[in-house]
Scaffold this active site. Structure first.
Site, short mmCIF file in Angstrom:
data_model
loop_
_atom_site.label_atom_id
_atom_site.label_comp_id
_atom_site.label_asym_id
_atom_site.label_seq_id
_atom_site.Cartn_x
_atom_site.Cartn_y
_atom_site.Cartn_z
N GLU A 49 4.85 -50.70 -49.31
CA GLU A 49 4.41 -49.95 -50.49
C GLU A 49 3.09 -49.23 -50.24
O GLU A 49 2.90 -48.11 -50.68
CB GLU A 49 4.29 -50.88 -51.71
CG GLU A 49 5.63 -51.30 -52.28
CD GLU A 49 6.49 -50.13 -52.77
OE1 GLU A 49 5.94 -49.07 -53.07
OE2 GLU A 49 7.72 -50.28 -52.82
N TYR A 132 0.10 -49.52 -59.52
CA TYR A 132 1.43 -49.27 -58.98
C TYR A 132 1.85 -50.35 -57.97
O TYR A 132 2.92 -50.94 -58.08
CB TYR A 132 1.51 -47.88 -58.32
CG TYR A 132 2.79 -47.76 -57.53
CD1 TYR A 132 3.99 -47.54 -58.19
CD2 TYR A 132 2.81 -47.99 -56.15
CE1 TYR A 132 5.19 -47.52 -57.50
CE2 TYR A 132 4.00 -47.97 -55.45
CZ TYR A 132 5.19 -47.74 -56.13
OH TYR A 132 6.37 -47.73 -55.46
N ASP A 150 6.74 -44.73 -59.81
CA ASP A 150 6.18 -43.78 -58.83
C ASP A 150 6.69 -42.38 -59.19
O ASP A 150 7.28 -42.19 -60.26
CB ASP A 150 6.55 -44.20 -57.39
CG ASP A 150 8.05 -44.06 -57.12
OD1 ASP A 150 8.81 -43.72 -58.05
OD2 ASP A 150 8.46 -44.31 -55.97
#
Ligand code: SF4
Length: 363
Positions: A49, A132, A150
């Site tokens: 990520e 996030y 996202d």
């Protein structure tokens, strides 16, 4: 009259699609793997990520493989020399992220015994983990019901609900919709399914709506215009400044040039005589500001966009018999213009009056 109503979108429709069409990615535990009892590794999920935040899946794959080979666990990464981590990261860009990656690994190793916290809050307390990444790791690695959003997810959700509020103001509403749609069961797969849908079906241009599991519940499709979503805020227009510039050419083919003062915009560069460039509507844009009296003819307007403003220059041309004595400037053969330190705006201005002055100048 029949009124066409849409079905409410459901997570199960998306998950069924994901079971059949998921992408196989090196950091992912796909549905068949999960069935075999394989569990997501939080270290891999976190690493992927962080890497994916700045580049594409294809670009990340070799970096991800290399990191895992060198440092198979978060504790190995924590122990690695900083320079080695930076060297392995080189090419991915955003080096602050690599430094934070190392700091985060150290914090997990020293404060959490090498085990990632399993909640959004716990993850967010680590260095370099923002909203996030915390949501993505919590959902994908720990199956927490976190709303992961996202760029791909923003696109899907804004189309699904035809959210007209432009980005970034529309984000809170989008996040709310994602949260409502995220199921308690398989939230990690749901997040990954949304990302896959955005990457492969609900693409920025020409989404493949006929293949989409949401095509019976999508507002943007009903409006026949998915591509208008997500709506982006109009770019702030730059202020406009105006002025005039003067191209004087002799019958021998000489042009009047001068040098700009050293300080300020385009300082020290060569120019044709020009007025000040002002934001006033009545900025000097007429022949009153010409360097000498002549039969000045309009050659149109050229525009040039600087970082902080747009310049619109009215161009005037005068064909004169002989050189006029000038204190401020010099006469240069037009054939020698390429050798002068003329900024683009000046080349454009001269080209407006003398079309063949530069082969490369654009109008
Ligand atoms: S139906 Fe089309 S626009 Fe709507 S979510 Fe699916 S791919 Fe995107």
């Amino acid at each position: 009259m029949t009124i066409h109503t849409l079905d409410a979108p459901t997570a199960s429709a998306l998950l069924e699609w994901y079971d059949r069409h998921h992408r196989d990615l090196p950091w992912r535990v796909s549905p068949p793997m999960a069935k075999r009892g394989i569990k997501a590794d939080p270290y891999r999920v976190w690493l992927s990520e962080v890497m994916l935040q700045q580049t594409t899946v294809q670009a990340v794959k070799p970096y991800f493989a290399n990191f895992l080979m060198k440092w198979p666990t978060v504790t190995d990464l924590a122990k690695a020399p900083g320079e080695e981590v930076m060297a392995a990261w080189a090419g991915l860009g955003y080096y602050a992220r690599a430094r934070n990656l190392k700091k985060c690994a150290e914090a997990v190793a020293s404060q959490h015994g090498g085990i990632f916290p399993d909640t959004e809050e716990g993850l967010k307390a680590l260095p370099g983990i923002g909203d996030y990444t915390a949501a993505a790791v919590a959902a994908i690695a720990f199956n927490r019901q976190a709303a992961v959003m996202d760029g791909n997810v923003e696109r899907v959700i804004s189309r699904l609900y035809a959210i007209a509020t432009p980005l970034p103001a529309g984000k809170p509403l989008m996040r709310q919709k994602v949260a409502l749609l995220t199921p308690a069961d398989r939230p990690g797969d749901f997040a990954q399914a949304m990302m896959d849908l955005g990457a492969t079906i609900c693409t920025p241009k020409r989404p493949a709506c006929s293949l989409c599991p949401f095509n019976g519940s999508c507002e943007a499709l009903r409006l026949h215009d998915p591509e208008q979503f997500p709506v982006k805020a109009a770019k702030k227009e730059k202020p406009v400044r105006r002025g005039a510039a003067f191209v004087a050419v002799t019958s021998d083919g000489d042009i009047l040039l001068r040098r700009r003062i050293e300080s300020g915009l385009l300082g020290g560069m060569t120019e044709i005589p020009t007025t000040a460039w002002t934001a006033r509507q009545d900025g000097e844009t007429s022949t009153e500001a010409a360097p000498f009296n002549a039969d000045w003819q309009s050659s149109g307007t050229v525009t040039h966009v600087f970082t902080h403003f747009e310049l619109r220059l009215s161009i005037f041309r005068a064909a004169i018999a002989d050189r006029v004595q000038i204190n401020d400037g010099w006469w240069e053969p037009v054939t020698n213009l390429e050798a002068q330190a003329l900024p683009t705006i000046m080349k454009k201005a001269i080209a407006a009056a003398i079309p063949l002055a530069f082969k490369t100048a654009k109008g």
